[in-house]
Scaffold this motif. Structure first.
Motif, mmCIF file in Angstrom:
data_model
loop_
_atom_site.group_PDB
_atom_site.id
_atom_site.type_symbol
_atom_site.label_atom_id
_atom_site.label_comp_id
_atom_site.label_asym_id
_atom_site.label_seq_id
_atom_site.Cartn_x
_atom_site.Cartn_y
_atom_site.Cartn_z
ATOM 1 N N UNK A 2 0.828 -1.211 0.000
ATOM 2 C CA UNK A 2 0.000 0.000 0.000
ATOM 3 C C UNK A 2 0.860 1.257 0.000
ATOM 4 N N UNK A 3 1.935 1.216 0.796
ATOM 5 C CA UNK A 3 2.805 2.396 0.868
ATOM 6 C C UNK A 3 3.374 2.706 -0.512
ATOM 7 N N UNK A 4 3.903 1.679 -1.172
ATOM 8 C CA UNK A 4 4.540 1.990 -2.448
ATOM 9 C C UNK A 4 3.512 2.377 -3.514
ATOM 10 N N UNK A 5 2.327 1.779 -3.499
ATOM 11 C CA UNK A 5 1.391 2.168 -4.554
ATOM 12 C C UNK A 5 0.802 3.549 -4.303
ATOM 13 N N UNK A 6 0.690 3.944 -3.034
ATOM 14 C CA UNK A 6 0.089 5.250 -2.792
ATOM 15 C C UNK A 6 1.007 6.370 -3.268
ATOM 16 N N UNK A 7 2.310 6.164 -3.156
ATOM 17 C CA UNK A 7 3.241 7.185 -3.649
ATOM 18 C C UNK A 7 3.143 7.321 -5.165
ATOM 19 N N UNK A 8 3.114 6.182 -5.795
ATOM 20 C CA UNK A 8 3.013 6.170 -7.253
ATOM 21 C C UNK A 8 1.711 6.863 -7.704
ATOM 22 N N UNK A 9 0.622 6.535 -7.003
ATOM 23 C CA UNK A 9 -0.677 7.098 -7.361
ATOM 24 C C UNK A 9 -0.674 8.603 -7.184
ATOM 25 N N UNK B 278 -8.647 6.347 -6.147
ATOM 26 C CA UNK B 278 -7.755 5.226 -5.849
ATOM 27 C C UNK B 278 -6.984 5.500 -4.556
ATOM 28 N N UNK B 279 -6.464 6.715 -4.490
ATOM 29 C CA UNK B 279 -5.684 7.111 -3.326
ATOM 30 C C UNK B 279 -6.546 7.074 -2.056
ATOM 31 N N UNK B 280 -7.778 7.545 -2.206
ATOM 32 C CA UNK B 280 -8.696 7.545 -1.062
ATOM 33 C C UNK B 280 -8.911 6.122 -0.559
ATOM 34 N N UNK B 281 -9.154 5.200 -1.510
ATOM 35 C CA UNK B 281 -9.384 3.804 -1.127
ATOM 36 C C UNK B 281 -8.157 3.219 -0.426
ATOM 37 N N UNK B 282 -6.988 3.512 -0.993
ATOM 38 C CA UNK B 282 -5.754 3.003 -0.397
ATOM 39 C C UNK B 282 -5.566 3.609 0.987
ATOM 40 N N UNK B 283 -5.841 4.935 1.096
ATOM 41 C CA UNK B 283 -5.717 5.624 2.374
ATOM 42 C C UNK B 283 -6.606 5.013 3.439
ATOM 43 N N UNK B 284 -7.832 4.683 3.041
ATOM 44 C CA UNK B 284 -8.778 4.065 3.976
ATOM 45 C C UNK B 284 -8.216 2.760 4.522
ATOM 46 N N UNK B 285 -7.597 1.994 3.609
ATOM 47 C CA UNK B 285 -7.026 0.707 4.029
ATOM 48 C C UNK B 285 -5.867 0.915 4.993
ATOM 49 N N UNK B 286 -5.055 1.938 4.684
ATOM 50 C CA UNK B 286 -3.901 2.193 5.550
ATOM 51 C C UNK B 286 -4.353 2.582 6.951
ATOM 52 N N UNK B 287 -5.513 3.255 7.012
ATOM 53 C CA UNK B 287 -6.027 3.664 8.313
ATOM 54 C C UNK B 287 -6.720 2.526 9.062
ATOM 55 N N UNK B 288 -7.025 1.451 8.329
ATOM 56 C CA UNK B 288 -7.751 0.338 8.947
ATOM 57 C C UNK B 288 -6.876 -0.364 9.983
ATOM 58 N N UNK B 289 -7.455 -0.590 11.131
ATOM 59 C CA UNK B 289 -6.734 -1.338 12.163
ATOM 60 C C UNK B 289 -6.938 -2.825 11.901
#
Lengths: 124, 633, 152
Positions: free
Chosen positions: B353-360, B382-393
């Motif tokens: 997730x970290x690497x794809x969010x930078x690319x996005x 896309x970024x929002x969806x990835x961000x949501x996942x990163x915030x998921x516990x």
């Protein structure tokens, strides 16, 4: 002149309808922004007809139709709503609405719908 | 039906007339015959009397008395009333007067004889007249009536045949519904074909239709038909509420596969003697129309999207566009490759997730700079969806990434569309025969501005004007050394992408209201300068704004909230914090800032290219980023 | 196609494995492909879908995986026929579950099972086919979903 009232939570729509009503042979006796106000004013003024929005806060249009029909089942209700899905409109007519008009509408659309509503009043 | 009833009535009347005629005739004829018979009997009696009288003498008193009684009776009969001589006769008989009796008898006989003849003639005449009348009546009234009826019967048979023919050949499915919503027996043949059935439809309409459409539609149809059966509800009013117009139905074919069709049901009230008895239902297959219309709509939508893109791309330099397409394609592919890499544990997924969010984030920035908002928006999603996942516990599963992958799919297809248009542009060039020419279609289209719209400089200007109009701020951007041919090929992508991110950063974070700026002794618009300078062994990109600078305290505070540093840590380098992947000082996320990946993206891109990043700032004065890349020669 | 429908496929496949044994099944990160052929493993079940969405769903598994699954299920013979039966069964169960959930507008055919690669399989011009890796007992299978929204 026939007594009529306008029920809609949008003041813009209320104004628009009121303007068209005044050009026709109606006497505007009420102007409500939700179902509760509408029922209250209806009891006081006893208009022959009303235009009614469906999606409104506190008491929606469907519930309002039921309340008003319980007071006077001869009242003519024109449903004016953006919520144009068929089941809702069918429900409104089942409960006693006499016509419907979908938002957005032109002045001419409204006039025509009101004329039909009026004709209905004379017939009925 | 109604016509036939009336013709039967005609025939009945004719028959009744005939009956009356017969009764009258029988009455007249029989009364004539009766009278005639009475007269004949009377004549016979008189003839017998005449014979007997030849034997009587005046002395036969008893016999005369008997005869006299008999003829007194006869005299009071109908015949006797017609002939007054009978009274004379009975008197003569009573007076035992043979001669007179005989002469009266003879007189009566002769008169009666004439009368009987006359009556017989009359009887015959009336018989003939009657027969003639019958004949005429029959000829003029009864026969035409019979003919009429038989003709109508013929018409009826013909009509029945015709309606059967119609029902067999009509393309529409036709049937009647009764008040219980049962399907009628009379059905057009194509009705069963519409549903791919071998047999007629039968039973309750809703049960039947329920096999093909969702329950919700059935319920709505039920309510709708209920209204239709209520006579007080105007048919016209509810016509538009029919839930079964152009309804999609799913039919199981004989081989078990499914088939989709659109059927249009129309319901009409059938009134008989002003009573609502049936609904006439007609069903039409509108699949072709619906499919065609949907395709047209889709094509129109597509065309509109293409037009918008086209307008945007016209104002764009061709090589800029080409670079964008290539680098975005590579970017999307890289994201996809990261996803494809094996690894399904929570930690592995999070590192992906970290690497794809930078690319996005880079892709979003690049597209924003070119004003390709559709693509920008998709990447934002896309970024929002990835961000949501990163915030998921808690543990992440690959399944949770589906929404993000759907956005990625949209991005691929949007980029494909952009590429399609770009390809058509170059085809256009080829047709002109000067595909090698540096003059592009776009620059020819608005040649006055052509020189402004090249290279990184153009991208930055475009972005500055986009952002200032979107955020309603005033920005003055100056560039140096960033024209297309001034940026070395090797660093073009990294410089372009970094410049875009840093400019976004300046505008998002450095901007304060014009009033505040003037109060700080600055101009009322934000000044940003971006320059690229090439020396013998390095390439230096500097971007500087005269904005708010960095609020050191706020950054430290934010870093503590995010848990990047401990609560009591102080004097931490601001630069370190703002380049951290998780850091963002903006509280709200929007298209331009707030993800916190902007600066970290720049950092990792520059690092990857072998360069370094430096930052300097002064609160309320300026903020500057400097990127340095090595040059081999 | 909405994510909920794809998720339904994944969930129901997960369920199938969950009921097989107590080892957990892992869903890898989904990604996009444009060529199905290169991702097909030894046995593949194909489900076609009509209704509001049209397209095809593939469940493809390596022979190692299917053999292991058969073992777990207590099937001694691992002849070809059994392997194919198994993949068919997986597809039947999955499609049955999804059909139950989405009913009217999501019509699913009876699955067919094929072996090895098929060169006739459509290659998309862009990456718009979902591939969801499903790993069970460190053995690999793929759920490939190629569905286009039908315009309605």
């Amino acid at each position: 002149m026939l007594k009529i009232m306008v029920v809609d939570d949008s003041s813009v729509i209320r104004e628009k309808i009121s303007r068209v009503l005044q050009d026709q042979q109606f006497e505007l006796v009420g102007d409500a922004k939700n179902g509760i106000e509408a029922v209250k004013q209806f009891k006081e003024q006893r208009p022959k007809a009303l235009t009614l929005d469906i999606t409104m806060p506190l008491m929606d249009g469907i519930e309002t139709i039921q309340e008003i029909m319980a007071i006077d089942d001869e009242a003519r209700i024109l449903v004016v709503s953006a919520l144009a899905d068929k089941p809702t409109l069918i429900k409104a007519i089942q409960l006693g609405a006499s016509g419907f008009l979908c938002k957005p509408f032109s002045d001419a659309d409204l006039s025509e719908a009101l004329e039909e509503l009026l004709e209905d009043l004379i017939d009925g | 039906m109604i016509k036939q009833l009336s013709s039967n009535k005609g025939l009945t009347l004719a028959a009744l007339g005939l009956l009356v005629l017969v009764v009258i005739f029988v009455f007249v004829y029989s009364s004539i015959s009766n009278r005639n018979a009475e007269f004949s009997t009377a004549r016979l009696q008189l003839t017998e009397l005449d014979e007997r009288l030849t034997y009587y003498t005046a002395s036969n008193q008893d016999l005369f008395a008997a005869e006299s009684r008999q003829f007194t009776v006869l005299a009071s009969s109908d015949v006797g009333k017609a002939f007054p001589q009978f009274t004379q006769l009975s008197r003569a008989l009573g007076a035992n007067d043979v001669v007179r009796s005989r002469s009266i008898t003879k007189e009566i006989i002769s008169k009666l004889g004439k009368n009987v003849e006359k009556q017989a003639q009359l009887r015959d005449l009336s018989l003939w007249a009657g027969l003639l009348l019958f004949f005429a009546y029959f000829l003029l009234i009864v026969i035409p009536q019979i003919l009429k009826v038989s003709q109508l019967e013929e018409v009826e048979v013909e009509a029945k045949q015709e309606s059967a023919d119609i029902m067999d050949t009509i393309n529409e499915g036709l049937f009647l519904l009764d008040g219980n919503h049962d399907i009628g027996i009379e059905q057009s043949k194509s009705l069963r074909d519409l549903f791919r059935l071998d047999r007629q439809l039968e039973g309750n309409f809703f049960d039947f239709i329920g096999q093909y459409v969702p329950d919700k539609t059935v319920q709505t149809a039920r309510d709708f038909l209920e209204l239709l059966f209520k006579k007080r509800v105007k048919e016209k009013l509810i016509k538009d509420l029919n839930p079964l117009d152009e309804v999609e139905i799913n039919i199981v074919r004989r081989d078990g596969s499914y088939e989709n069709r659109y059927l249009d049901f129309t319901f009409n009230r059938v009134l008989a003697e002003d009573e609502l008895q049936h609904l006439l239902v007609s069903v039409r297959d509108v699949t072709k129309e619906v499919v065609l219309r949907n395709e047209l709509e889709a094509a129109k939508e597509e065309q509109e999207a293409q037009m918008e893109l086209l307008m945007r791309m016209f104002s764009m330099d061709k090589s800029t566009l080409k670079n964008f397409v290539l680098s975005s394609e590579a970017g999307l592919d890289e994201i996809n490759q990261v996803l494809e890499r094996r690894g399904y544990s929570d930690a592995e997924i999070r590192s992906k997730l970290v690497s794809i969010s930078q690319q996005a984030h880079r892709l979003k920035g690049d597209s924003a700079a070119l004003g390709l908002h559709g693509f920008e928006f998709t990447m934002h999603e896309f970024e929002t969806q990835v961000g949501l996942l990163q915030d998921t516990q808690g543990g992440l599963s690959g399944k949770a990434l589906l929404p993000a992958v759907t956005a990625l799919k949209d991005a691929f297809s949007q980029l494909d569309r952009i590429k399609g248009i770009a390809t058509r542009f170059s085809d256009f060039d080829d047709l002109d025969g000067d595909s090698d020419s540096q003059i592009t279609v776009a620059s020819r289209a608005n040649s006055g501005q052509a020189s402004l719209h090249t290279g990184v400089a153009a991208q930055l200007q475009q972005l500055a004007s986009e952002l200032s109009s979107r955020r309603d701020v005033r920005v003055n951007l100056n560039t140096f050394g960033l024209q297309e041919n001034e940026v070395p090929e090797a660093y073009r992508d990294v410089v372009a992408s970094s410049a875009v991110q840093l400019l976004r950063n300046s505008i998002a974070h450095g901007y304060s209201s014009p009033e505040q700026r003037i109060a700080n002794g600055k101009s009322d618009f934000l000044n940003v300068a971006a320059s690229l300078v090439q020396t013998e062994n390095e390439l230096r990109f500097v971007i500087r704004d005269d904005g708010q600078g960095i609020d050191q305290e706020a950054v430290t505070q934010k870093a503590k909230e995010l848990g990047l540093i401990g609560e009591d840590e102080a004097n931490v380098s601001v630069a370190k914090l703002i380049f951290h992947p998780k850091f963002s000082s903006k509280d709200e996320v929007d298209l331009d800032a707030g993800r916190g990946v902007g600066l970290s993206t720049v950092y990792s891109m520059v690092k990857q290219a072998g360069g370094s990043v430096m930052m300097s700032h002064a609160q309320n004065k300026y903020c500057q980023f400097q990127l340095v890349f090595p040059l081999s020669n | 196609m909405d994510n909920t429908e794809i998720e339904a496929f994944v969930t129901s496949l997960q369920d199938f494995f969950d009921k097989l044994d107590d080892k957990s099944v892992n869903i890898g990160t989904p990604f996009l492909i444009d060529d199905i052929n290169s991702y097909l493993l030894d046995y593949t079940g194909v489900i076609s879908i009509t209704g509001n969405h049209k397209g095809t769903v593939f469940f493809t598994a390596s022979k190692l995986m299917t053999s292991r699954m058969l073992q777990t299920m207590g099937v001694v013979s691992t002849v070809e026929e059994k392997q194919m039966d198994l993949v068919g069964e997986v597809c039947n169960t999955v499609s049955g579950n999804v059909r139950r959930e989405f009913g009217e507008n999501f019509l699913i055919s009876t699955p067919i099972v094929m072996q090895g690669h098929a060169d006739t399989m459509k290659v998309s011009n862009i990456k718009d086919i979902y591939l969801i890796p499903v790993v069970w007992n460190s053995l690999k299978s793929n759920l490939i979903i190629n569905i286009k929204e039908s315009k309605s």
